[in-house]
Motif scaffolding. Structure first.
Motif, PDB file in Angstrom:
ATOM      1  N   GLU A  79     -23.237 -65.244  51.113  1.00  3.97           N
ATOM      2  CA  GLU A  79     -23.256 -63.800  50.945  1.00  3.97           C
ATOM      3  C   GLU A  79     -22.200 -63.380  49.930  1.00  3.97           C
ATOM      4  O   GLU A  79     -21.061 -63.824  49.995  1.00  3.97           O
ATOM      5  CB  GLU A  79     -23.012 -63.097  52.277  1.00  3.97           C
ATOM      6  N   ARG A  80     -22.619 -62.502  49.018  1.00  2.29           N
ATOM      7  CA  ARG A  80     -21.693 -62.061  47.972  1.00  2.29           C
ATOM      8  C   ARG A  80     -22.074 -60.664  47.497  1.00  2.29           C
ATOM      9  O   ARG A  80     -23.247 -60.314  47.447  1.00  2.29           O
ATOM     10  CB  ARG A  80     -21.705 -63.039  46.801  1.00  2.29           C
ATOM     11  N   MET A  81     -21.069 -59.881  47.192  1.00  4.35           N
ATOM     12  CA  MET A  81     -21.319 -58.565  46.616  1.00  4.35           C
ATOM     13  C   MET A  81     -21.663 -58.705  45.140  1.00  4.35           C
ATOM     14  O   MET A  81     -21.463 -59.759  44.530  1.00  4.35           O
ATOM     15  CB  MET A  81     -20.106 -57.657  46.800  1.00  4.35           C
ATOM     16  N   ALA A  82     -22.213 -57.667  44.567  1.00  7.30           N
ATOM     17  CA  ALA A  82     -22.564 -57.679  43.145  1.00  7.30           C
ATOM     18  C   ALA A  82     -21.288 -57.623  42.319  1.00  7.30           C
ATOM     19  O   ALA A  82     -20.604 -56.608  42.291  1.00  7.30           O
ATOM     20  CB  ALA A  82     -23.476 -56.500  42.825  1.00  7.30           C
ATOM     21  N   TRP A  83     -21.009 -58.726  41.593  1.00  8.67           N
ATOM     22  CA  TRP A  83     -19.712 -58.848  40.930  1.00  8.67           C
ATOM     23  C   TRP A  83     -19.823 -59.890  39.824  1.00  8.67           C
ATOM     24  O   TRP A  83     -20.144 -61.050  40.071  1.00  8.67           O
ATOM     25  CB  TRP A  83     -18.672 -59.234  41.967  1.00  8.67           C
ATOM     26  N   ASN A  84     -19.535 -59.497  38.597  1.00  3.10           N
ATOM     27  CA  ASN A  84     -19.730 -60.363  37.447  1.00  3.10           C
ATOM     28  C   ASN A  84     -18.783 -61.551  37.373  1.00  3.10           C
ATOM     29  O   ASN A  84     -19.021 -62.487  36.612  1.00  3.10           O
ATOM     30  CB  ASN A  84     -19.620 -59.559  36.147  1.00  3.10           C
ATOM     31  N   SER A  85     -17.716 -61.551  38.130  1.00  6.61           N
ATOM     32  CA  SER A  85     -16.811 -62.703  38.118  1.00  6.61           C
ATOM     33  C   SER A  85     -17.479 -63.932  38.725  1.00  6.61           C
ATOM     34  O   SER A  85     -16.911 -65.020  38.714  1.00  6.61           O
ATOM     35  CB  SER A  85     -15.534 -62.385  38.895  1.00  6.61           C
ATOM     36  N   HIS A 178     -14.625 -68.518  41.864  1.00  9.69           N
ATOM     37  CA  HIS A 178     -15.418 -68.499  40.644  1.00  9.69           C
ATOM     38  C   HIS A 178     -14.679 -67.882  39.458  1.00  9.69           C
ATOM     39  O   HIS A 178     -14.830 -68.309  38.325  1.00  9.69           O
ATOM     40  CB  HIS A 178     -16.700 -67.683  40.843  1.00  9.69           C
ATOM     41  N   GLY A 179     -13.905 -66.828  39.712  1.00 12.29           N
ATOM     42  CA  GLY A 179     -13.266 -66.100  38.616  1.00 12.29           C
ATOM     43  C   GLY A 179     -12.554 -64.869  39.129  1.00 12.29           C
ATOM     44  O   GLY A 179     -12.108 -64.828  40.269  1.00 12.29           O
ATOM     45  N   LYS A 180     -12.497 -63.833  38.271  1.00 13.94           N
ATOM     46  CA  LYS A 180     -11.728 -62.647  38.631  1.00 13.94           C
ATOM     47  C   LYS A 180     -12.224 -61.428  37.867  1.00 13.94           C
ATOM     48  O   LYS A 180     -12.888 -61.528  36.831  1.00 13.94           O
ATOM     49  CB  LYS A 180     -10.250 -62.865  38.308  1.00 13.94           C
ATOM     50  N   SER A 181     -11.869 -60.272  38.392  1.00 13.34           N
ATOM     51  CA  SER A 181     -12.053 -59.028  37.652  1.00 13.34           C
ATOM     52  C   SER A 181     -11.088 -59.029  36.480  1.00 13.34           C
ATOM     53  O   SER A 181      -9.922 -59.402  36.617  1.00 13.34           O
ATOM     54  CB  SER A 181     -11.773 -57.831  38.562  1.00 13.34           C
ATOM     55  N   TYR A 182     -11.580 -58.588  35.322  1.00 10.59           N
ATOM     56  CA  TYR A 182     -10.754 -58.635  34.131  1.00 10.59           C
ATOM     57  C   TYR A 182     -10.883 -57.336  33.336  1.00 10.59           C
ATOM     58  O   TYR A 182     -11.257 -57.326  32.176  1.00 10.59           O
ATOM     59  CB  TYR A 182     -11.138 -59.845  33.278  1.00 10.59           C
ATOM     60  N   GLY A 183     -10.639 -56.223  34.015  1.00  8.42           N
ATOM     61  CA  GLY A 183     -10.596 -54.947  33.319  1.00  8.42           C
ATOM     62  C   GLY A 183     -11.404 -53.832  33.949  1.00  8.42           C
ATOM     63  O   GLY A 183     -11.031 -52.665  33.873  1.00  8.42           O
ATOM     64  N   TYR A 309      -3.289 -55.908  35.384  1.00  3.63           N
ATOM     65  CA  TYR A 309      -2.948 -56.558  36.660  1.00  3.63           C
ATOM     66  C   TYR A 309      -3.937 -57.708  36.855  1.00  3.63           C
ATOM     67  O   TYR A 309      -4.792 -57.701  37.739  1.00  3.63           O
ATOM     68  CB  TYR A 309      -3.037 -55.557  37.803  1.00  3.63           C
ATOM     69  N   ALA A 310      -3.804 -58.701  35.982  1.00 10.92           N
ATOM     70  CA  ALA A 310      -4.903 -59.629  35.732  1.00 10.92           C
ATOM     71  C   ALA A 310      -5.145 -60.650  36.819  1.00 10.92           C
ATOM     72  O   ALA A 310      -6.167 -61.308  36.819  1.00 10.92           O
ATOM     73  CB  ALA A 310      -4.679 -60.343  34.402  1.00 10.92           C
ATOM     74  N   SER A 311      -4.246 -60.829  37.755  1.00 10.02           N
ATOM     75  CA  SER A 311      -4.536 -61.763  38.843  1.00 10.02           C
ATOM     76  C   SER A 311      -4.736 -61.057  40.172  1.00 10.02           C
ATOM     77  O   SER A 311      -4.819 -61.698  41.213  1.00 10.02           O
ATOM     78  CB  SER A 311      -3.424 -62.815  38.956  1.00 10.02           C
ATOM     79  N   GLN A 312      -4.864 -59.738  40.145  1.00 14.12           N
ATOM     80  CA  GLN A 312      -5.012 -58.982  41.386  1.00 14.12           C
ATOM     81  C   GLN A 312      -6.326 -59.286  42.100  1.00 14.12           C
ATOM     82  O   GLN A 312      -6.371 -59.363  43.317  1.00 14.12           O
ATOM     83  CB  GLN A 312      -4.941 -57.472  41.124  1.00 14.12           C
ATOM     84  N   MET A 313      -7.415 -59.458  41.353  1.00 10.10           N
ATOM     85  CA  MET A 313      -8.729 -59.572  41.977  1.00 10.10           C
ATOM     86  C   MET A 313      -9.466 -60.853  41.623  1.00 10.10           C
ATOM     87  O   MET A 313     -10.522 -60.830  41.008  1.00 10.10           O
ATOM     88  CB  MET A 313      -9.606 -58.377  41.614  1.00 10.10           C
ATOM     89  N   PRO A 314      -8.934 -62.019  42.037  1.00  8.80           N
ATOM     90  CA  PRO A 314      -9.774 -63.209  41.981  1.00  8.80           C
ATOM     91  C   PRO A 314     -10.775 -63.126  43.122  1.00  8.80           C
ATOM     92  O   PRO A 314     -10.500 -62.496  44.146  1.00  8.80           O
ATOM     93  CB  PRO A 314      -8.782 -64.349  42.212  1.00  8.80           C
ATOM     94  N   ASN A 389     -12.252 -47.837  28.301  1.00  8.44           N
ATOM     95  CA  ASN A 389     -12.557 -49.243  28.557  1.00  8.44           C
ATOM     96  C   ASN A 389     -13.517 -49.345  29.734  1.00  8.44           C
ATOM     97  O   ASN A 389     -13.275 -48.752  30.792  1.00  8.44           O
ATOM     98  CB  ASN A 389     -11.273 -50.011  28.889  1.00  8.44           C
ATOM     99  N   LEU A 390     -14.593 -50.103  29.581  1.00 11.48           N
ATOM    100  CA  LEU A 390     -15.608 -50.247  30.620  1.00 11.48           C
ATOM    101  C   LEU A 390     -15.930 -51.722  30.832  1.00 11.48           C
ATOM    102  O   LEU A 390     -16.150 -52.461  29.873  1.00 11.48           O
ATOM    103  CB  LEU A 390     -16.885 -49.495  30.235  1.00 11.48           C
ATOM    104  N   GLY A 391     -15.974 -52.156  32.097  1.00 12.16           N
ATOM    105  CA  GLY A 391     -16.380 -53.517  32.425  1.00 12.16           C
ATOM    106  C   GLY A 391     -15.304 -54.557  32.153  1.00 12.16           C
ATOM    107  O   GLY A 391     -14.168 -54.246  31.813  1.00 12.16           O
ATOM    108  N   GLY A 392     -15.691 -55.830  32.337  1.00 16.34           N
ATOM    109  CA  GLY A 392     -14.811 -56.954  32.045  1.00 16.34           C
ATOM    110  C   GLY A 392     -14.553 -57.856  33.226  1.00 16.34           C
ATOM    111  O   GLY A 392     -13.948 -57.435  34.210  1.00 16.34           O
ATOM    112  N   SER A 393     -15.073 -59.095  33.171  1.00 16.99           N
ATOM    113  CA  SER A 393     -14.783 -60.122  34.173  1.00 16.99           C
ATOM    114  C   SER A 393     -14.541 -61.449  33.478  1.00 16.99           C
ATOM    115  O   SER A 393     -14.770 -61.588  32.273  1.00 16.99           O
ATOM    116  CB  SER A 393     -15.937 -60.261  35.176  1.00 16.99           C
ATOM    117  N   MET A 394     -14.092 -62.457  34.226  1.00 20.72           N
ATOM    118  CA  MET A 394     -13.815 -63.776  33.656  1.00 20.72           C
ATOM    119  C   MET A 394     -14.082 -64.829  34.727  1.00 20.72           C
ATOM    120  O   MET A 394     -13.812 -64.603  35.912  1.00 20.72           O
ATOM    121  CB  MET A 394     -12.357 -63.853  33.215  1.00 20.72           C
TER     122      MET A 394
END
Length: 588
Positions: A79-85, A178-183, A309-314, A389-394
């Motif tokens: 189960e996972r939420m919709a998230w580009n990371s 998998h990754g993180k939010s990036y913006g 705050y680039a490591s806040q949301m892995p 600025n809109l969007g951004g994941s890694m």
């Protein structure tokens, strides 16, 4: 995170532990009485990103088939939420269900992805699986993926739910990240807040309570020494106030439509008997909420986001401990597959486009182009002509996973800093509702990742995410002064200040996308001939301490200003004391 289109998508939940108390109706009398005082959150802090992670002679792997795999592998509902990371996870699975020749197929995994944006439902499903698994070890597994900064509250509540099943059936965070939010997760507000954060005092921000994006607001406020009112039903003119939104789209809509509400005024933790009407001045949201603000009303800019705050949301994965230990090989194979997928997505546009296509299938929302656009992130003009600025994941490769958990070359456990930072923040904001949280060492099990790194050094070839810092800070995101104690007339730090320096270090780790300025100041006693060199030596002492803890040398600038930048009256001892300080600036 990337586009999260369901209302409950990223609730920073305290789940059953707090829900009833938070939303109960409070009645006030006109006479003064005690209420929750607005909270000075303290300095709350958080890495960045390249494009290709593999070298120029790397090979694009054959893309997975569209046919479902029939490998007889371990059955898992994820189960996972919709998230580009999660692009690497989409690529690794090949589809909603594991497809032929995908990396998960080769790992003998039979994974079905289920979009689930409701955090409470995620928790309930994992609790049910734990009970089923205890009765029948052949029960198909349930895994859930959640945002890293929300884990302290989520894990604490989930652990209590699972206590009746025994210690083997407790939840653990496995490093299948998998990754993180990036913006894209951000706080948007008038540009004046960016020019001087004190302009946010007495203003109101709309957002989902205890949500990851409200966390960005809390962190930014703490970094700037601003108080936040924890009671969403009152108004404190000396703090930032929160207007509760039903979901992430409701928050920007309240701004767009000019929403207002009547509130009782509090001062110094007591009601005053007076009322006021408050309006929405800023918004905490994510895509496409930020797009709605930009296209329907405009006027707001990015105050702070997860690129800074680039490591806040892995993203982090939770599973039942007994299942993970029974299926150690499966868990390690997941890590291997995701590490390979991360390098493919980062290095080849074909792999990235494939992941976007699978995302559209899994989330059953929009099309591949839409998810790809917001994975990459864009800069556009709003309806008033301002740049937004809109969007951004890694996504992560194996080196990024190692760096996340302190198993990389610098040995800095980034996720521990995030986990403890936001766990402590919740305790500080809501002490009666969340007096403590599950310790990091109990919540996170690194043994799976450690085994993969030890046994598969060939997978470490991918270049880790690396932040490039400017030579000097030209724009401050936050600034806060600390009373770090030194021995008289010297730059030797007194041991009593080490705890404060450790907090500054964790704050810097959480905000790894920003450069750190360490600026020494003195009062006006003595001459600048003495004071400027002394303040510079003291700033460098703090810089050296942070470097020894693991921060990059090129990330920190240290300067001494002597007495030329006072913040208080030097004619009083209290003023002199305030002027003897070390200022920590997070900037770009």
């Amino acid at each position: 995170m990337s586009v999260k289109l369901k209302p409950a998508g990223k609730l920073f939940i305290i789940a059953a532990v707090v829900a009833a108390a938070i939303f109960s109706v409070r009645w006030y009398q006109n006479r003064p009485k005690d209420v929750n005082q607005s909270v000075d959150l303290g300095k709350v802090t958080l890495p960045d990103a390249p494009d290709a992670s593999l070298s120029g002679n790397a090979t694009l792997l054959p893309l997975p088939s569209s046919d479902n795999a029939v490998n007889g592998g371990t059955k898992i509902t994820w189960e996972r939420m919709a998230w580009n990371s999660q692009f690497s996870g989409m690529y690794a699975n090949g589809g909603v269900q594991t497809t032929k020749n995908s990396l998960f197929d080769k790992a003998h995994l039979d994974v079905t992805y289920v979009r689930q944006d409701d955090c409470n439902k995620q928790m309930a499903d994992l609790v049910k699986f734990a009970s089923d698994y205890k009765n029948n070890p052949n029960s198909p597994a349930v895994l859930i993926t959640f945002m890293g900064d929300g884990m302290p509250a989520f894990m604490t509540s989930l652990s209590k739910e699972l206590e009746p099943l025994g210690p083997e059936y407790q939840p653990i965070i496995i490093p299948v990240t998998h990754g993180k939010s990036y913006g894209e997760d951000q706080v948007m507000a008038p540009a004046s807040w960016k020019q001087d954060p004190k302009n946010a005092i007495g203003k109101c921000v709309a957002g989902v309570l205890r949500d990851g994006d409200i966390n960005i607001l809390l962190k930014w406020a703490g970094d700037n020494g601003l108080k936040v009112n924890p009671d969403e039903t009152t108004y404190d003119g000396d703090a930032i106030n929160i207007i509760a939104a039903n979901d992430f789209l409701d928050a920007p809509n309240k701004y767009i439509t000019g929403y207002s509400e009547k509130r009782k005024i509090v001062r110094n933790g007591k009601t005053t008997g007076a009322d006021t009407t408050v309006n929405v001045d800023g918004v905490a949201t994510w895509t496409p909420g930020d797009v709605n603000v930009a296209t329907k009303k405009g006027g707001l800019v990015t105050i702070a986001n997860t690129k800074q705050y680039a490591s806040q949301m892995p993203n982090q994965t939770i599973v039942i401990k007994k299942w993970a230990y029974d299926h150690r090989t499966d868990v390690e194979n997941m890590i291997i597959a995701l590490a390979q997928a991360g390098d493919q997505v980062r290095s080849f546009n074909e792999a990235k486009a494939f992941a976007a296509k699978v995302s559209a299938q899994v989330y059953q929302e929009k099309d591949a182009d839409y998810w790809l656009k917001y994975y990459n992130g864009i800069v556009e003009k709003d309806i008033q002509g301002q740049q937004v600025n809109l969007g951004g994941s890694m996504v992560f490769n194996l080196n990024d996973m190692a760096n996340t958990y302190g198993l990389g070359e610098d040995k800095v456990d980034r996720y521990k800093a995030v986990y403890n930072t936001f766990g402590n923040l919740m305790v500080k904001m809501y002490p009666s509702l969340m007096p403590t949280f599950m310790p990091y060492e109990k919540a996170v099990d690194k043994s799976f990742l450690f085994s993969v790194i030890s046994n598969h050094p060939d997978l470490m070839q991918g270049k880790a995410i690396e932040t490039k810092y400017a030579d000097q800070i030209t724009a401050a995101v936050s600034s806060k002064s600390y009373s770090i104690e030194f021995e008289t007339g010297s730059a030797n730090i007194k041991p009593g200040s080490y705890k404060m320096l450790d907090e500054i270090f964790e704050s810097a780790v959480v905000a790894e996308g920003l450069k750190i300025g360490v600026y020494g100041h003195t009062d006006n006693s003595g001459s600048d001939v003495t004071n400027i060199p002394l303040s510079e030596k003291r700033a460098n002492a703090v810089k050296n301490y942070l470097q020894k803890k693991g921060l990059q040398v090129n990330r920190i600038e240290a300067k001494g200003f002597g007495s030329v930048k006072p913040i208080a009256d030097n004619s009083t001892e209290a003023g002199k004391s305030k002027n003897r300080r070390v200022e920590i600036v997070l900037g770009e």
